[in-house]
Design an enzyme around this catalytic site. Structure first.
Site, short mmCIF file in Angstrom:
data_model
loop_
_atom_site.label_atom_id
_atom_site.label_comp_id
_atom_site.label_asym_id
_atom_site.label_seq_id
_atom_site.Cartn_x
_atom_site.Cartn_y
_atom_site.Cartn_z
N ASP A 283 0.86 -1.17 0.00
CA ASP A 283 0.00 0.00 0.00
C ASP A 283 0.90 1.22 0.00
O ASP A 283 2.05 1.13 0.39
CB ASP A 283 -0.79 0.08 1.32
CG ASP A 283 -1.96 -0.86 1.31
OD1 ASP A 283 -2.31 -1.34 0.24
OD2 ASP A 283 -2.52 -1.09 2.40
N THR A 285 -0.34 4.68 1.23
CA THR A 285 -0.63 5.61 2.31
C THR A 285 -0.37 4.99 3.67
O THR A 285 -0.93 3.95 4.00
CB THR A 285 -2.09 6.07 2.23
OG1 THR A 285 -2.32 6.51 0.89
CG2 THR A 285 -2.36 7.19 3.19
N LYS A 438 -17.43 14.36 -1.02
CA LYS A 438 -16.01 14.50 -1.34
C LYS A 438 -15.49 13.16 -1.82
O LYS A 438 -16.04 12.10 -1.48
CB LYS A 438 -15.24 15.00 -0.13
CG LYS A 438 -15.07 14.02 1.01
CD LYS A 438 -14.31 14.71 2.14
CE LYS A 438 -13.69 13.78 3.14
NZ LYS A 438 -14.58 12.90 3.85
N THR A 532 -1.94 1.41 -5.05
CA THR A 532 -2.52 2.51 -4.30
C THR A 532 -3.90 2.91 -4.81
O THR A 532 -4.22 2.68 -5.96
CB THR A 532 -1.58 3.74 -4.33
OG1 THR A 532 -2.26 4.84 -3.74
CG2 THR A 532 -1.18 4.09 -5.73
N ASP A 534 -4.67 5.92 -4.95
CA ASP A 534 -4.52 7.28 -5.43
C ASP A 534 -4.50 7.38 -6.96
O ASP A 534 -4.36 6.39 -7.66
CB ASP A 534 -3.23 7.89 -4.85
CG ASP A 534 -3.56 8.82 -3.70
OD1 ASP A 534 -4.64 9.42 -3.75
OD2 ASP A 534 -2.75 8.91 -2.77
N LYS A 591 -6.02 -6.13 -6.35
CA LYS A 591 -4.95 -6.75 -5.56
C LYS A 591 -4.96 -8.26 -5.75
O LYS A 591 -3.92 -8.90 -5.88
CB LYS A 591 -5.12 -6.42 -4.08
CG LYS A 591 -4.80 -4.99 -3.72
CD LYS A 591 -4.82 -4.82 -2.22
CE LYS A 591 -4.27 -3.46 -1.81
NZ LYS A 591 -4.26 -3.31 -0.35
N ASP A 610 -5.23 -3.27 4.52
CA ASP A 610 -5.79 -2.81 5.78
C ASP A 610 -7.32 -2.93 5.83
O ASP A 610 -7.89 -3.11 6.88
CB ASP A 610 -5.36 -1.37 6.08
CG ASP A 610 -5.50 -0.46 4.85
OD1 ASP A 610 -6.19 -0.86 3.90
OD2 ASP A 610 -4.93 0.64 4.85
N1 LIG Z 1 -12.33 9.87 3.64
C1 LIG Z 1 -12.38 10.02 2.32
N2 LIG Z 1 -13.40 10.68 1.77
C2 LIG Z 1 -13.47 10.84 0.45
N3 LIG Z 1 -12.58 10.36 -0.40
C3 LIG Z 1 -11.53 9.72 0.06
C4 LIG Z 1 -11.38 9.49 1.46
N4 LIG Z 1 -10.25 8.81 1.66
C5 LIG Z 1 -9.73 8.59 0.45
N5 LIG Z 1 -10.49 9.13 -0.52
C6 LIG Z 1 -10.26 9.08 -1.96
O1 LIG Z 1 -10.23 7.74 -2.38
C7 LIG Z 1 -8.99 7.43 -2.96
C8 LIG Z 1 -8.58 6.03 -2.58
O2 LIG Z 1 -8.55 5.91 -1.20
P1 LIG Z 1 -8.23 4.54 -0.52
O3 LIG Z 1 -8.57 4.70 0.91
O4 LIG Z 1 -8.81 3.46 -1.32
O5 LIG Z 1 -6.69 4.51 -0.68
P2 LIG Z 1 -5.70 4.34 0.51
O6 LIG Z 1 -5.85 2.98 1.03
O7 LIG Z 1 -5.88 5.48 1.46
O8 LIG Z 1 -4.36 4.56 -0.24
P3 LIG Z 1 -3.27 3.44 -0.51
O9 LIG Z 1 -3.98 2.42 -1.31
O10 LIG Z 1 -2.25 4.20 -1.25
O11 LIG Z 1 -2.80 2.98 0.82
C9 LIG Z 1 -8.05 8.49 -2.49
O12 LIG Z 1 -7.06 8.78 -3.43
C10 LIG Z 1 -8.94 9.69 -2.29
O13 LIG Z 1 -9.06 10.38 -3.53
#
Ligand SMILES: Nc1ncnc2c1ncn2[C@@H]1O[C@H](COP(=O)(O)OP(=O)(O)OP(=O)(O)O)[C@@H](O)[C@H]1O
Ligand SMILES: [K+]
Length: 923
Positions: A283, A285, A438, A532, A534, A591, A610
């Site tokens: 991952d 983040t 958002k 990711t 992202d 994945k 996670d």
């Molecule tokens: N709390 C939230 N509210 C709205 N959008 C979100 C939120 N958290 C993440 N995002 C959006 O969703 C996308 C993917 O988030 P996700 O949680 O799936 O990735 P992550 O697990 O945080 O990142 P990684 O996979 O790099 O560890 C982010 O790039 C962001 O644009």
């Protein structure tokens, strides 16, 4: 020993019994202690729950919960006790365990049930221990814990019915139990490597029986005591007594070392696999990056770009400077600057569509005085950063809600496959409902109510922010009339026709350790992939920063959007020259496909995760690793290992530890086998030495054999199990997990060294008996000392010393399979006298060798003990033979090692290490 009689034989028998008993007891004690350490370490990985006590949220282990505690539940949590819900939002729970129902059940705190016999599946205001939250959040009061819970009752029931099995059932269960007991005695339970080694031990046991038969046959089955005893001793020489115990201890030490390095092992098999992984899929983040996000840029259409600079205390809303299109900007001006009114909707959206709490903990010194303490935050890093952003303008969630006219009515949670979330608030006075949403750009742009022209204006800004490595969130709102409130529970309706309020770019700096850890992986022949959620550009920028992507070697396929990857068929994926290094906008199902693709390529992979949805990928991977801090219980439960610090560098340390462990197992195995082979060669060939009465004269007495095997060897093996990592541990390619411990190198080396040692022992015996002693083998020298046995007794002491000393240096020689003993570790111990430092580094092994050396002298020289028990006597000029053999042996082993290095055979490949005066090494 029933075989021994008479006083002298009694002593001998007693000593033999004592040595064997001591070995067994030591083995058991160590085994037991190792098991205990392992158990206590496993419990580290047990989930803990968030409980409201004394007005504060505390983290408490499930077993410490009491009835009446208020427990917070979020997605992915395994419910720690039976709870009556007090508050819930979109809660869904997987109760398959209790009800067999495979679809998650919706729960609701507000429902009141009447009636008495409501089946568990219908009790919608309760959640039950051991079920998992698949969606939503809630809090509930503990109604039952432990065995009183519904699962507890089932468990108790199962246990009872197990005891009351009758008749034929009892019979079969008895046999099953015996079978299981037998299996565990033989060591056929455990990790693949443990099973393999146990099977190997059984094989040697068979060989031992065969050798005993050979010994008896050589004596024409005239089975008097000494022959039987000798047969048994040959068998003892072959059976690797300490193998299983040393193995368990070594593994326990490894598990402990990993726990200190922030990796908790949940499944032992992973311990073996981690050292051989070829690919790590991580991952981004929080793992490669710090997971501490700061809102760096805010863009409002037609207004401009606000930036936040120099924020070091990321949670402190007052830290850092603000600039508007590069002009310094004062946060207090928000109200007075008309232009900045345009920020309000965005700030309100990020504050309200948010579950994070950012607050200043109070430092209470005594009850009256309390000073403001450090800023702390609870929640998702993305949301924390957004909350802090709103608080910079004094518009945090708490402030807004305290104004009193807003109340939350509907929420649709963040979902990592949808990548957006939304919340609706009712405005009491205006009579309208405002929707705040958002999410990722791909998730928000399609649900906006805008023209293509406006869209085209947004795209370049998005791309620019993302290519700076920022995570870009789109913020959108809409308002609907009060009448439409109920329609909002339809997610599709709520998340449509929105107006874009702006973009926020969040920065999450890479962890400082990541770059080095990634480099280490590359050096060790391990590919690192970043998977990711992202955006592609964000991911690429970060991947370049942490060294996962090398701009010079990057191809069009190294970076891929998960969407494109998912569109490929399995065949197309398999025909890619290389799998992508960065997968952006990854969803949990991507994945799984990645793990499968790696498997098909014969790779062994680590996959981190996670979320709840990551569980399948974690299970499928050779080593699934869950995040300890930000991971859900479900992910931890599916994983083989848990990272207690969520840090990528810890994975790399675990790989290193795994490699070390594997090396050490090979080392002690090598030592045990060399000792076995040398003794078998010596003892079998020596059967040809017959005395005047036609009996074979034994070159080693039974007790000498026992001594070497159970005293000298055991401690050396244990010491080898504790060896430090070799200098080149992370600069060589991963070993092949399909081959396991018995590599050709191991097999070949042990044969060779075993033969060297066996032949040298034999030669020493011959030199003493036939060189100096005119071949006088005496009479009855196996039984006890008499005048004719002078030569034989001296020869035995010589052989005993030779064998002991050769085993002692072997322990040092197998520290590395191809590097010279005199230049073991030029990185850690440079300089001429490196050998001393390298040999004293492993204290346990050092003392095992020193003790093994020193104890040889009393064994040979203490009167009575030497002639009566060990059946040898003090020697003089024969020490020259011992010394000669030692030099010969070292020369032979070193010669073979240098051949391995010269021709790059097995571990010798690339071992042209040379000592560089500046301390650096060429590998
Ligand atoms: N709390 C939230 N509210 C709205 N959008 C979100 C939120 N958290 C993440 N995002 C959006 O969703 C996308 C993917 O988030 P996700 O949680 O799936 O990735 P992550 O697990 O945080 O990142 P990684 O996979 O790099 O560890 C982010 O790039 C962001 O644009
Ligand atoms: K042995």
């Amino acid at each position: 020993m029933a075989l021994s009689y008479g006083t002298l034989d009694f002593i001998e028998g007693a000593v033999i019994s004592a040595v064997i008993l001591l070995n067994i007891v030591l083995g058991f004690v160590q085994d037991f202690r190792a098991e205990k350490t392992m158990k206590s370490l496993l419990s580290l990985a047990a989930p803990s729950s968030h409980v409201l006590r004394n007005g504060k949220i505390e983290s408490i282990k499930a077993e410490n919960l009491v009835v009446g505690d208020i427990v917070k539940l979020t997605t992915g949590i395994i419910v720690p006790a039976d709870l009556r819900l007090v508050e819930s939002a979109n809660l869904e729970v997987d109760e398959a365990l209790l009800t067999g129902e495979s679809v998650p059940a919706a729960k609701d705190a507000t429902t009141i049930l009447s009636g008495e016999d409501i089946p568990i599946g219908d009790r919608v205001n309760m959640v039950y221990s051991a079920t998992t939250v698949t969606r939503g959040r809630a809090s509930g009061i503990v109604a039952a814990t432990g065995m009183q819970t519904e699962v507890g009752k089932i468990a108790a029931h199962l246990k009872d019915s197990g005891d009351t099995t009758t008749g034929s059932n009892w019979f079969t269960s008895f046999f099953k139990k015996v079978g299981r007991g037998f299996k565990s005695v033989l060591g056929l339970v455990g990790t693949p490597m443990q099973v393999k080694l146990s099977k190997f031990a059984i094989l040697l046991f068979g060989l031992a029986v065969l050798l005993a038969i050979i010994v008896f046959s050589a004596n024409e089955w005239r089975l008097h005591n000494e022959v039987v005893l000798y047969g048994i001793c040959v068998a003892v020489a072959v059976i690797p007594e300490s193998l299983i115990a040393v193995m368990t201890i070594t593994i326990a030490v490894g598990v402990k070392a990993m726990a200190l390095g922030n990796v908790v092992i949940r499944r032992m098999a992973a311990l073996e696999a981690i050292g051989g992984v070829t690919n790590i899929c991580s991952d981004k983040t929080g793992t490669l990056t710090q997971g501490k996000m700061v809102a760096h840029k805010v863009w409002i259409p037609h207004v401009g770009m606000l930036s936040v600079q120099g924020a070091t205390h990321i949670l402190d809303p007052a830290d850092g400077q603000l600039a508007m299109d590069d002009e310094p900007f004062d946060r207090l001006d928000l109200a007075s600057q008309p232009k900045c009114q345009a920020f309000k909707p965005l700030l309100d959206a990020v504050a309200l569509c948010n579950f994070a709490q950012v607050f200043r903990a109070k430092n209470t010194i005594d009850e009256k005085v309390s000073t403001p303490g450090d800023w702390t935050a609870i929640g998702d890093p993305t949301e924390i950063a957004l909350q802090v952003l709103a608080m910079r303008f004094s518009r945090g969630k708490e402030t807004l809600l305290n104004q009193g006219h807003l109340s939350a009515v509907v929420e649709h949670q963040f979902d990592s496959s949808l990548k957006r979330m939304s919340m609706a608030y009712k405005h009491e006075t205006k009579g309208e409902v405002i929707v705040f949403a958002k999410g990722a750009s791909e998730a928000i742009l399609p649900i906006l109510n805008i023209s293509d022209k406006e869209r085209n204006e947004i795209e370049p800004v998005l791309e620019k922010l993302a290519s700076e490595g920022l995570r870009v969130l789109c913020i959108a709102t809409k308002s609907v009339s009060e009448k439409q409130e109920h329609a909002l529970s339809d997610r599709a309706f709520m998340e449509s026709g929105l107006k874009l309020e702006g973009l926020v770019g969040l920065y999450d700096p890479p962890r400082t350790e990541t770059l080095d850890a990634v480099k280490k992986c590359h050096g060790a022949g391990i590919m690192v992939h970043m998977l990711t959620g992202d955006h592609l550009s964000t991911a690429t920028a970060i991947a370049q920063k942490v060294g996962i992507l090398d701009i010079s070697t990057q191809t069009s396929q190294s970076v891929m959007r998960a969407q494109d990857f998912d569109a490929l068929t399995d065949e197309q994926i398999d025909s890619l020259p290389n799998l992508p290094v960065v997968l952006a906008r990854c969803s949990p199902s991507t994945k799984v496909r990645m793990v499968d693709a790696l498997k098909r390529r014969g790779a062994f992979s680590v996959m981190t995760g996670d979320g709840v949805n990551d569980a399948p990928a974690l299970k499928r991977a050779d080593v699934g690793i869950a995040m300890g801090i930000n991971g859900t219980d479900v992910a931890k439960d599916a994983a083989d290992m848990v990272l207690t610090d969520d840090n990528f560098a810890s994975i790399v340390r675990a790989v290193e530890e795994g490699r070390r462990l594997f090396d050490n197992i090979q080392k002690f195995l090598m030592h045990l086998l060399i000792s076995n082979i040398s003794q078998v060669i010596l003892l079998l060939i020596a059967l040809a030495f017959k005395d005047n009465t036609g009996n074979s004269v034994f070159p080693l007495s039974p007790l000498e054999i026992l001594w070497v095997n159970m005293v000298t060897s055991s401690f050396l093996a244990l010491g080898l199990g504790m060896e430090e990592a070799q200098a080149d541990i992370m600069v060589r390619p991963p070993r092949d997990l399909r081959v396991g411990v018995f590599t050709w190198e191991l097999i070949c080396d042990k044969m060779l060294y075993g033969t060297f040692a066996g032949v040298l022992c034999l030669v020493s015996f011959i030199v003493v008996v036939f060189g100096a002693g005119n071949g006088n083998l005496g009479e009855d020298c196996n039984e006890a000392f008499n005048e004719t046995c002078n030569v034989v007794f001296r020869a035995r002491a010589t052989v005993f010393a030779v064998l002991s000393f050769l085993l002692l240096v072997t322990a040092w020689e197998v520290k590395h399979f191809s590097r010279s003993l005199f230049n073991l570790d030029p990185v850690r111990f440079p300089g001429r006298l490196s050998i001393f430092k390298a040999l004293t580094y492993n204290r346990f092994l050092l003392w095992a060798v020193v003790a093994g050396f020193v104890i040889t002298f009393p064994v040979i020289y203490i009167p009575v003990i030497n002639t009566v028990v060990f059946k040898h006597q003090g020697i003089g000029w024969e020490w020259g033979v011992v010394f000669g053999s030692l030099v010969c042996y070292i020369a032979l082993v070193e010669a073979w090692k240098s051949i391995k290095r010269r021709f790059g055979i097995w571990s010798g490949k690339g071992q042209t290490f040379s000592i560089d005066p500046r301390g650096s090494t060429t590998v």
